[in-house]
Design a protein around this motif. Structure first.
Motif, PDB file in Angstrom:
ATOM      1  N   LEU A  10      -5.132  -0.820   7.143  1.00  0.00           N
ATOM      2  CA  LEU A  10      -5.174  -0.564   5.949  1.00  0.00           C
ATOM      3  C   LEU A  10      -3.481  -0.370   5.625  1.00  0.00           C
ATOM      4  CD1 LEU A  10      -6.015   0.330   3.158  1.00  0.00           C
ATOM      5  CD2 LEU A  10      -5.990   2.559   3.936  1.00  0.00           C
ATOM      6  N   HIS A  13      -2.630  -4.209   5.235  1.00  0.00           N
ATOM      7  CA  HIS A  13      -2.949  -4.635   3.993  1.00  0.00           C
ATOM      8  C   HIS A  13      -2.011  -4.194   3.096  1.00  0.00           C
ATOM      9  CE1 HIS A  13      -5.632  -5.474   0.509  1.00  0.00           C
ATOM     10  NE2 HIS A  13      -5.528  -4.240   0.126  1.00  0.00           N
ATOM     11  N   MET A  14      -1.830  -2.825   2.995  1.00  0.00           N
ATOM     12  CA  MET A  14      -0.656  -2.206   1.868  1.00  0.00           C
ATOM     13  C   MET A  14       0.736  -2.875   2.025  1.00  0.00           C
ATOM     14  SD  MET A  14      -1.751   1.671   1.953  1.00  0.00           S
ATOM     15  CE  MET A  14      -0.456   2.269   0.907  1.00  0.00           C
ATOM     16  N   VAL A  17       0.119  -6.167   0.044  1.00  0.00           N
ATOM     17  CA  VAL A  17      -0.039  -5.762  -1.162  1.00  0.00           C
ATOM     18  C   VAL A  17       1.413  -5.595  -1.859  1.00  0.00           C
ATOM     19  CG1 VAL A  17      -0.791  -4.263  -2.993  1.00  0.00           C
ATOM     20  CG2 VAL A  17      -2.214  -5.076  -1.095  1.00  0.00           C
ATOM     21  N   ARG A  18       2.266  -4.934  -0.915  1.00  0.00           N
ATOM     22  CA  ARG A  18       3.569  -4.753  -1.435  1.00  0.00           C
ATOM     23  C   ARG A  18       4.180  -6.071  -1.611  1.00  0.00           C
ATOM     24  NH1 ARG A  18       7.031  -0.129  -2.726  1.00  0.00           N
ATOM     25  NH2 ARG A  18       8.902  -1.346  -3.492  1.00  0.00           N
ATOM     26  N   TRP A  49       5.347   1.105  -8.240  1.00  0.00           N
ATOM     27  CA  TRP A  49       4.613   0.812  -7.051  1.00  0.00           C
ATOM     28  C   TRP A  49       3.407   1.839  -6.809  1.00  0.00           C
ATOM     29  CZ3 TRP A  49       2.290  -2.146  -3.648  1.00  0.00           C
ATOM     30  CH2 TRP A  49       2.020  -1.514  -2.545  1.00  0.00           C
ATOM     31  N   LEU A  54      -4.476  -1.101  -5.068  1.00  0.00           N
ATOM     32  CA  LEU A  54      -4.579  -1.056  -3.571  1.00  0.00           C
ATOM     33  C   LEU A  54      -5.324  -2.343  -3.260  1.00  0.00           C
ATOM     34  CD1 LEU A  54      -4.306   0.210  -0.596  1.00  0.00           C
ATOM     35  CD2 LEU A  54      -6.616   1.343  -1.124  1.00  0.00           C
TER      36      LEU A  54
END
Length: 152
Positions: A10, A13-14, A17-18, A49, A54
């Motif tokens: 996760l 993944h974040m 995404v960022r 942000w 997510l």
């Protein structure tokens, strides 16, 4: 509840995404849609942000509410389709959906001996009777009751 085993995935993944969020900000793409009162009170919040999805969509789309081009979240139908594909690849012949995972979660908690009130809270059920449905599905003796003939 977030399983510890998924924490590192996760976090990765974040970070991805960022990068997408930063790209959208650099391209001056409109932020996420916020309900009217919130949008009026905090007009820039949708570009922050903390409000970004997510699980954002890979592509931009036209917001049908006001025809603004922005990024939305992944559509639930896309998640369901991916789940069905994974289910097929797994060789599991039983019909299932993403919602089935919720039922399995509750049933397994009951079978492990967690109390019904805790499960009610985890599932967000207002009414205990809604949670009690899972007691009929559980395959094990969830109450741990023994026959008087088996008690020594």
């Amino acid at each position: 509840m977030l399983p510890e085993v998924l924490k590192d995935d996760l976090i990765r993944h974040m970070a991805e995404v960022r990068s997408l969020y930063d790209q959208d900000r650099g391209d001056d793409i409109n932020g996420v849609w916020l309900p009217g009162a919130l949008e009026k009170k905090y007009p820039r919040a949708g570009k922050e942000w903390g409000w970004f999805w997510l699980f954002p969509s890979k592509s931009l789309a036209v917001d049908p509410r006001n025809l603004t081009v922005r990024r939305h979240h992944v559509h639930p139908a896309s998640i369901q389709k991916a789940f069905k594909a994974a289910l097929g690849k797994s060789g599991i012949a039983k019909q299932a959906s993403v919602h089935t995972l919720r039922h399995s979660f509750a049933t397994h908690l009951l079978e492990k001996g967690y109390d019904i009130r805790t499960i009610q809270e985890l599932l967000g059920h207002q009414n205990l009777q809604t949670t009690m449905i899972y007691t009929h599905v559980a395959k094990k003796n969830i109450l741990g009751v023994k026959s008087p003939l088996d008690v020594v």
